[in-house]
Design a protein around this motif. Structure first.
Motif, PDB file in Angstrom:
ATOM      1  N   VAL A  62       9.577  -8.066   2.223  1.00 42.22           N
ATOM      2  CA  VAL A  62       9.821  -8.038   3.680  1.00 42.22           C
ATOM      3  C   VAL A  62       8.868  -8.997   4.385  1.00 42.22           C
ATOM      4  N   GLU A  63       9.425  -9.748   5.309  1.00 38.70           N
ATOM      5  CA  GLU A  63       8.597 -10.630   6.120  1.00 38.70           C
ATOM      6  C   GLU A  63       7.941  -9.808   7.219  1.00 38.70           C
ATOM      7  N   ASN A  64       6.706 -10.120   7.522  1.00 40.46           N
ATOM      8  CA  ASN A  64       6.033  -9.436   8.620  1.00 40.46           C
ATOM      9  C   ASN A  64       6.689  -9.867   9.934  1.00 40.46           C
ATOM     10  N   ALA A  65       7.218  -8.894  10.658  1.00 44.27           N
ATOM     11  CA  ALA A  65       7.967  -9.175  11.884  1.00 44.27           C
ATOM     12  C   ALA A  65       7.110  -9.905  12.927  1.00 44.27           C
ATOM     13  N   LEU A  66       5.831  -9.654  12.890  1.00 38.98           N
ATOM     14  CA  LEU A  66       4.924 -10.277  13.870  1.00 38.98           C
ATOM     15  C   LEU A  66       4.238 -11.485  13.253  1.00 38.98           C
ATOM     16  N   ALA A  67       5.017 -12.362  12.590  1.00 41.34           N
ATOM     17  CA  ALA A  67       4.417 -13.428  11.802  1.00 41.34           C
ATOM     18  C   ALA A  67       3.525 -14.353  12.630  1.00 41.34           C
ATOM     19  N   ALA A  68       2.488 -13.787  13.182  1.00 41.54           N
ATOM     20  CA  ALA A  68       1.462 -14.544  13.889  1.00 41.54           C
ATOM     21  C   ALA A  68       0.131 -13.946  13.480  1.00 41.54           C
ATOM     22  N   GLY A  69      -0.941 -14.700  13.725  1.00 39.38           N
ATOM     23  CA  GLY A  69      -2.250 -14.177  13.338  1.00 39.38           C
ATOM     24  C   GLY A  69      -2.804 -14.951  12.162  1.00 39.38           C
ATOM     25  N   PRO A  70      -4.094 -14.741  11.887  1.00 36.94           N
ATOM     26  CA  PRO A  70      -4.789 -15.554  10.882  1.00 36.94           C
ATOM     27  C   PRO A  70      -4.277 -15.383   9.456  1.00 36.94           C
ATOM     28  N   ALA A 106      -0.190 -10.769   7.749  1.00 36.89           N
ATOM     29  CA  ALA A 106       0.138 -10.942   6.323  1.00 36.89           C
ATOM     30  C   ALA A 106       1.389 -10.155   5.949  1.00 36.89           C
ATOM     31  N   ASP A 107       2.092 -10.640   4.910  1.00 41.67           N
ATOM     32  CA  ASP A 107       3.133  -9.854   4.250  1.00 41.67           C
ATOM     33  C   ASP A 107       2.423  -9.025   3.193  1.00 41.67           C
ATOM     34  N   VAL A 108       2.350  -7.733   3.390  1.00 43.63           N
ATOM     35  CA  VAL A 108       1.558  -6.869   2.511  1.00 43.63           C
ATOM     36  C   VAL A 108       2.462  -6.082   1.571  1.00 43.63           C
ATOM     37  N   VAL A 109       2.136  -6.142   0.282  1.00 37.65           N
ATOM     38  CA  VAL A 109       2.756  -5.250  -0.699  1.00 37.65           C
ATOM     39  C   VAL A 109       1.716  -4.197  -1.037  1.00 37.65           C
ATOM     40  N   PHE A 110       2.057  -2.945  -0.807  1.00 35.17           N
ATOM     41  CA  PHE A 110       1.115  -1.830  -0.914  1.00 35.17           C
ATOM     42  C   PHE A 110       1.530  -0.951  -2.091  1.00 35.17           C
ATOM     43  N   VAL A 167       4.578  -2.397   6.079  1.00 34.43           N
ATOM     44  CA  VAL A 167       4.247  -3.025   4.807  1.00 34.43           C
ATOM     45  C   VAL A 167       5.274  -2.582   3.766  1.00 34.43           C
ATOM     46  N   GLN A 168       5.380  -3.367   2.691  1.00 41.27           N
ATOM     47  CA  GLN A 168       6.273  -2.966   1.594  1.00 41.27           C
ATOM     48  C   GLN A 168       5.523  -1.955   0.720  1.00 41.27           C
ATOM     49  N   VAL A 169       6.028  -0.739   0.624  1.00 43.75           N
ATOM     50  CA  VAL A 169       5.336   0.329  -0.111  1.00 43.75           C
ATOM     51  C   VAL A 169       5.982   0.534  -1.478  1.00 43.75           C
ATOM     52  N   ILE A 170       5.173   0.506  -2.522  1.00 44.68           N
ATOM     53  CA  ILE A 170       5.649   0.845  -3.869  1.00 44.68           C
ATOM     54  C   ILE A 170       4.835   2.043  -4.343  1.00 44.68           C
ATOM     55  N   LYS A 171       5.490   3.184  -4.515  1.00 50.98           N
ATOM     56  CA  LYS A 171       4.790   4.405  -4.924  1.00 50.98           C
ATOM     57  C   LYS A 171       4.824   4.556  -6.436  1.00 50.98           C
ATOM     58  N   VAL A 172       3.659   4.850  -7.006  1.00 57.62           N
ATOM     59  CA  VAL A 172       3.554   5.044  -8.450  1.00 57.62           C
ATOM     60  C   VAL A 172       2.753   6.313  -8.722  1.00 57.62           C
TER      61      VAL A 172
END
Ligand code: CTP
Ligand code: CA
Length: 223
Positions: A1-9, A53-57, A70-75
């Motif tokens: 998933v792309e971060n909808a607020l694609a702005a910032g450092p 950032a595009d975060v994979v969690f 964020v993209q959540v992957i539960k394990v």
């Protein structure tokens, strides 16, 4: 998933974060695990995402809910966490905040082990994969910045410095989790950031503040 607020450092950066404990099954009703609420890892994912950032969690069974956006992957287990991490690469940076169980039970019982008066079960263990070391030592596809954590109860800086070298990561976030610090399960953290350049001790602050400060450091490093 792309971060909808694609702005910032951190806009356009893909960042992997592991968080929470892992559960290693003994039988269908029992497991072994590390103590971890998932609060620090969750705060880090939230900070990175908030900076674009595009975060994979990738998270084990934590007490706190994963952050929004964020993209959540539960394990559950360490081995599941490793394959989720491998499947989520490549990434620009990877932050390993999970409290991974070092050992798993060698032969998980498919049925509940019954209590028998006077007869104690014997558990045999085997070592889990070291996810941080595996990713740090990748010959191809290694994230540009790999950050580990070191929760210690004594000789914090020495242990953490040795850990950074042994595992091959770029930074280690070290903290003292002795019971008297009240850090385990609390809302604050007191960390030292260790890199090849040396050690930088931050004042004790809220876990979200630690996360925000780390996210700024990461943004600086990724340029
Ligand atoms: N880690 C990991 N996979 C493991 C064990 C640890 O990815 N199987 C990561 C943790 O997420 C953390 C770092 O490695 O970022 C350090 O974990 P820690 O438990 O402190 O290190 P160990 O090498 O397992 O040493 P010990 O438990 O003996 O202190
Ligand atoms: Ca460990």
């Amino acid at each position: 998933v792309e971060n909808a607020l694609a702005a910032g450092p951190l806009a356009g950066k893909r960042i992997l974060v592991t968080s929470g404990p892992t559960h290693e099954p003994i039988d269908p009703v029992r497991y072994i695990a590390n103590r971890s609420s998932g609060a620090q890892g969750t705060a880090i994912a939230r900070a990175m995402s908030g900076m674009g950032a595009d975060v994979v969690f990738v998270t084990g069974p934590a007490d706190v809910a994963p952050p929004e956006g964020v993209q959540v992957i539960k394990v559950q287990s360490a081995r599941e966490m490793l394959s989720a991490v491998q499947g989520a690469l490549p990434a620009d940076a990877a932050i390993f905040a999970a409290a991974v169980a070092d050992w798993r039970v060698k032969s998980e019982s498919g049925s509940k082990i019954k209590k028998v008066a006077g007869a104690l079960p014997t558990l045999e263990f085997e070592e889990n994969p070291d996810i941080l070391a595996t990713v740090s030592k990748l010959k191809t596809g290694r994230p540009g910045l790999v950050v580990g954590f070191a929760a210690e109860t004594d000789d914090v800086i020495d242990h953490a410095t040795a850990k950074r070298e042994r595992k091959g990561c770029d930074w280690i976030v070290a903290n003292d989790v002795s019971p008297e610090t009240g850090i385990m399960g609390g809302s604050e953290n007191a960390v030292t950031l260790i890199s090849a350049e040396g050690a930088e001790t931050w004042p004790r602050m809220g876990k979200q503040d630690v996360a925000n400060r780390l996210a700024h450091k990461v943004a600086e490093a990724l340029g």
